[in-house]
Design a protein around this motif. Structure first.
Motif, PDB file in Angstrom:
ATOM      1  N   CYS A   1       0.842  -1.193   0.000  1.00 38.60           N
ATOM      2  CA  CYS A   1       0.000   0.000   0.000  1.00 38.60           C
ATOM      3  C   CYS A   1       0.884   1.252   0.000  1.00 38.60           C
ATOM      4  O   CYS A   1       1.793   1.388   0.825  1.00 38.60           O
ATOM      5  N   ILE A   2       0.651   2.152  -0.927  1.00 41.41           N
ATOM      6  CA  ILE A   2       1.437   3.385  -1.026  1.00 41.41           C
ATOM      7  C   ILE A   2       0.904   4.398  -0.023  1.00 41.41           C
ATOM      8  O   ILE A   2      -0.277   4.750  -0.043  1.00 41.41           O
ATOM      9  N   THR A   3       1.762   4.868   0.860  1.00 39.38           N
ATOM     10  CA  THR A   3       1.366   5.805   1.915  1.00 39.38           C
ATOM     11  C   THR A   3       2.265   7.033   1.887  1.00 39.38           C
ATOM     12  O   THR A   3       3.361   7.011   1.325  1.00 39.38           O
ATOM     13  N   LYS A   4       1.800   8.068   2.532  1.00 46.87           N
ATOM     14  CA  LYS A   4       2.584   9.298   2.632  1.00 46.87           C
ATOM     15  C   LYS A   4       3.700   9.097   3.648  1.00 46.87           C
ATOM     16  O   LYS A   4       3.461   8.629   4.758  1.00 46.87           O
ATOM     17  N   PRO A   5       4.957   9.429   3.296  1.00 46.53           N
ATOM     18  CA  PRO A   5       6.073   9.267   4.241  1.00 46.53           C
ATOM     19  C   PRO A   5       5.819  10.013   5.549  1.00 46.53           C
ATOM     20  O   PRO A   5       5.376  11.162   5.549  1.00 46.53           O
ATOM     21  N   GLY A   6       6.071   9.330   6.661  1.00 40.61           N
ATOM     22  CA  GLY A   6       5.887   9.932   7.977  1.00 40.61           C
ATOM     23  C   GLY A   6       4.466   9.908   8.482  1.00 40.61           C
ATOM     24  O   GLY A   6       4.183  10.380   9.588  1.00 40.61           O
ATOM     25  N   SER A   7       3.545   9.345   7.701  1.00 39.95           N
ATOM     26  CA  SER A   7       2.137   9.318   8.091  1.00 39.95           C
ATOM     27  C   SER A   7       1.841   8.162   9.042  1.00 39.95           C
ATOM     28  O   SER A   7       2.619   7.219   9.175  1.00 39.95           O
ATOM     29  N   ARG A   8       0.682   8.232   9.671  1.00 40.89           N
ATOM     30  CA  ARG A   8       0.253   7.133  10.537  1.00 40.89           C
ATOM     31  C   ARG A   8      -0.053   5.885   9.715  1.00 40.89           C
ATOM     32  O   ARG A   8       0.113   4.767  10.209  1.00 40.89           O
ATOM     33  N   ALA A   9      -0.481   6.086   8.475  1.00 43.80           N
ATOM     34  CA  ALA A   9      -0.727   4.937   7.597  1.00 43.80           C
ATOM     35  C   ALA A   9       0.579   4.197   7.317  1.00 43.80           C
ATOM     36  O   ALA A   9       0.626   2.959   7.324  1.00 43.80           O
TER      37      ALA A   9
ATOM     38  N   LEU B   1      -1.696   3.781  15.505  1.00 41.50           N
ATOM     39  CA  LEU B   1      -1.834   2.552  14.719  1.00 41.50           C
ATOM     40  C   LEU B   1      -3.285   2.330  14.307  1.00 41.50           C
ATOM     41  O   LEU B   1      -3.560   1.910  13.178  1.00 41.50           O
ATOM     42  N   SER B   2      -4.196   2.632  15.221  1.00 42.13           N
ATOM     43  CA  SER B   2      -5.613   2.465  14.912  1.00 42.13           C
ATOM     44  C   SER B   2      -6.035   3.388  13.769  1.00 42.13           C
ATOM     45  O   SER B   2      -6.684   2.951  12.806  1.00 42.13           O
ATOM     46  N   LYS B   3      -5.642   4.649  13.853  1.00 38.13           N
ATOM     47  CA  LYS B   3      -5.967   5.600  12.785  1.00 38.13           C
ATOM     48  C   LYS B   3      -5.262   5.218  11.485  1.00 38.13           C
ATOM     49  O   LYS B   3      -5.831   5.316  10.393  1.00 38.13           O
ATOM     50  N   GLY B   4      -4.014   4.770  11.617  1.00 38.79           N
ATOM     51  CA  GLY B   4      -3.256   4.379  10.432  1.00 38.79           C
ATOM     52  C   GLY B   4      -3.858   3.190   9.723  1.00 38.79           C
ATOM     53  O   GLY B   4      -3.933   3.154   8.479  1.00 38.79           O
ATOM     54  N   MET B   5      -4.331   2.206  10.491  1.00 41.18           N
ATOM     55  CA  MET B   5      -4.936   1.031   9.871  1.00 41.18           C
ATOM     56  C   MET B   5      -6.275   1.382   9.218  1.00 41.18           C
ATOM     57  O   MET B   5      -6.651   0.775   8.211  1.00 41.18           O
ATOM     58  N   GLU B   6      -6.989   2.346   9.774  1.00 41.51           N
ATOM     59  CA  GLU B   6      -8.218   2.808   9.117  1.00 41.51           C
ATOM     60  C   GLU B   6      -7.901   3.374   7.735  1.00 41.51           C
ATOM     61  O   GLU B   6      -8.634   3.138   6.770  1.00 41.51           O
ATOM     62  N   GLU B   7      -6.797   4.121   7.637  1.00 44.59           N
ATOM     63  CA  GLU B   7      -6.386   4.675   6.351  1.00 44.59           C
ATOM     64  C   GLU B   7      -5.928   3.575   5.398  1.00 44.59           C
ATOM     65  O   GLU B   7      -6.231   3.604   4.202  1.00 44.59           O
ATOM     66  N   ILE B   8      -5.219   2.583   5.936  1.00 49.95           N
ATOM     67  CA  ILE B   8      -4.792   1.441   5.121  1.00 49.95           C
ATOM     68  C   ILE B   8      -6.011   0.733   4.532  1.00 49.95           C
ATOM     69  O   ILE B   8      -6.033   0.354   3.350  1.00 49.95           O
TER      70      ILE B   8
ATOM     71  N   ARG C   1      -8.904   2.025   3.900  1.00 48.05           N
ATOM     72  CA  ARG C   1      -9.494   2.888   2.868  1.00 48.05           C
ATOM     73  C   ARG C   1      -8.710   2.782   1.563  1.00 48.05           C
ATOM     74  O   ARG C   1      -9.296   2.730   0.469  1.00 48.05           O
ATOM     75  N   LEU C   2      -7.392   2.714   1.668  1.00 49.15           N
ATOM     76  CA  LEU C   2      -6.548   2.679   0.477  1.00 49.15           C
ATOM     77  C   LEU C   2      -6.591   1.324  -0.228  1.00 49.15           C
ATOM     78  O   LEU C   2      -6.450   1.247  -1.453  1.00 49.15           O
ATOM     79  N   THR C   3      -6.750   0.262   0.528  1.00 48.68           N
ATOM     80  CA  THR C   3      -6.692  -1.082  -0.054  1.00 48.68           C
ATOM     81  C   THR C   3      -8.060  -1.690  -0.319  1.00 48.68           C
ATOM     82  O   THR C   3      -8.160  -2.712  -1.003  1.00 48.68           O
ATOM     83  N   GLY C   4      -9.104  -1.104   0.267  1.00 45.73           N
ATOM     84  CA  GLY C   4     -10.430  -1.683   0.116  1.00 45.73           C
ATOM     85  C   GLY C   4     -10.726  -2.781   1.118  1.00 45.73           C
ATOM     86  O   GLY C   4     -11.778  -3.425   1.050  1.00 45.73           O
TER      87      GLY C   4
END
Length: 442
Positions: A244-252, A336-343, A345-348
């Protein structure tokens, strides 16, 4: 025989010219003092600093008679009291236990011995009780059977939460009701806190009970509700998370990396990653004591895990830096919880959490690699309740852990190759949010 008497110290004169009346407790050749709420001025005292004001003297004498009656009732039990313990007992016997204050002290003690995860869990319950009562302080006597039923309904309903963020600024959020499984965890932890309070304030051996009631005799926490959804990913989903492509330094990015690191390292928990430093690296192995159970096991929950190639850059990236980035493990867990929510969203994917990495490792090891449950338990650093005695005689063989880990990672590598070939066959068709340039270890 223990005795009590009124005492006023000449050198304890306050700036406003008053003296505090103290109760002196004499026991086993030692003296301790109880501060009272009574203050006198010099003209209310005799030359040798005895109380001569009849009104104050009568009030103090009533208190002394009450203490003397209590001492007489204790009889032979007095032998079990130190002077300090007797002073504390007399001072606090009519005072209701402040449950919030107790929780704060108990949580602080857990943090001091390294039980940060337990401390965080109990702090969540402590805060929810403050929300429920709308008070920062309340008596433990307010926790009773009817209250527990009402509190349970409160947890399941939408509510407003006021908290301080990591910068100390107040933040108000609207929280949806929690699941039945989460309610069970809250009630279980509240029962644990209640029991800890009883252990601190009650002395059953000598018949002293400051907390006389026990609501959990009638209110049954019971077993956790059956899982309605499996909490693990298949290896194709793990591939999507990894790439999954994420923004560097992000919680994702943080969530993606630590999810994968946990998967590579036999389901290591976030709290342990939070505590790791270079001392945990021994050659090509990661060695540590699992925080969750280290104080409950004779082997201190020690484990040694091989650092596979995929884990090396991630360990280097985060080793010793998580505690610098997040003040507490609770803050890391929230990220981690917020980051996984974004993951998701990005991966479906749906409802995946960081802890799924541990479940996924175990599920793949058992159902796809056909490893034995005993070997998987060793890799997960679980204690075998059915073989506690046998385990005393058998030294742990970390090669077994290596074998479980090797088979899971090898299978994942095959899936990676297959998934990348599938992507290459699509050629011009764009696969959203998948990093197709990352090399796969053979």
């Amino acid at each position: 025989m223990a005795t009590v008497s009124a005492k006023i110290f000449e050198h304890h004169k306050k700036a406003d010219g008053t003296y505090n009346v103290k109760i002196r407790v004499y026991h086993k050749g030692d003296r301790k003092y109880i501060d009272t709420t009574h203050f006198v001025v010099r003209k209310q005292l005799t030359k040798d600093f005895k109380i001569k004001d009849p009104f104050v003297a009568d009030i103090v004498e009533q208190q002394l008679r009450k203490y003397r009656n209590t001492i007489s009732d204790l009889e032979a039990k007095l032998d079990h009291f130190s002077t300090e313990a007797l002073r504390d007992f007399l001072r606090d016997m009519d005072e209701e236990v402040d449950f919030v204050k107790f929780c704060d002290e108990h949580i602080k003690g857990l943090k001091e011995v390294g039980r940060t995860k337990s401390a965080e869990n109990f702090n969540v319950v402590r805060n929810s009780l403050v929300d429920y009562f709308k008070m920062e302080s309340f008596s433990i006597n307010q926790i009773h059977y009817t209250m527990l039923l009402s509190y349970e309904r409160f947890l399941k309903s939408e509510r407003t939460i006021n908290r301080l963020n990591q910068f100390g600024k107040p933040v108000t959020t609207i929280s949806k009701g929690i699941s039945s499984s989460a309610v069970h965890n809250y009630m279980r932890d509240l029962r644990t806190l209640f029991n800890a309070a009883r252990n601190r304030y009650n002395e059953e051996d000598i018949g002293i009970f400051r907390i006389k009631h026990y609501p959990f005799k009638k209110y049954k926490v019971g077993s956790p509700p059956a899982r309605t959804k499996e909490k693990h990913n298949n290896l194709e989903e793990v591939f999507l998370i990894k790439n999954c492509i994420t923004k560097p330094g992000s919680r994702a990015e943080l969530a993606r990396d630590l999810y994968m690191l946990s998967f590579y390292l036999c389901g290591t928990n976030a709290v342990d990653f939070y505590k790791f430093n270079q001392q945990n690296i021994k050659g090509d192995r990661l060695e540590y004591k699992r925080s969750k159970t280290t104080d409950r096991r004779k082997d201190e929950a020690f484990i040694s895990i091989k650092i596979v190639d995929e884990a090396k850059p991630l360990l280097e990236k985060y080793m010793g830096k998580l505690a610098e980035r997040y003040a507490t493990i609770g803050n890391l867990n929230k990220a981690l919880s917020k980051g996984m929510e974004e993951i998701c969203r990005l991966t479906g994917l749906s409802e995946v959490t960081y802890y799924w990495a541990r479940h996924t490792f175990a599920n793949v090891a058992r159902n796809e690699c056909r490893m034995s449950k005993d070997d998987i338990a060793l890799a997960l650093n679980h204690v075998d309740e059915g073989n506690r005695t046998t385990d005393i005689y058998i030294a742990k063989d970390w090669k077994i852990v290596d074998d479980v880990q090797r088979k899971v990672i090898a299978l994942f590598r095959k899936v990676e190759i297959r998934m990348l070939k599938r992507i290459e066959k699509t050629k011009g068709i764009e696969i959203p949010q998948v990093n197709k340039t990352e090399k796969v270890a053979a």
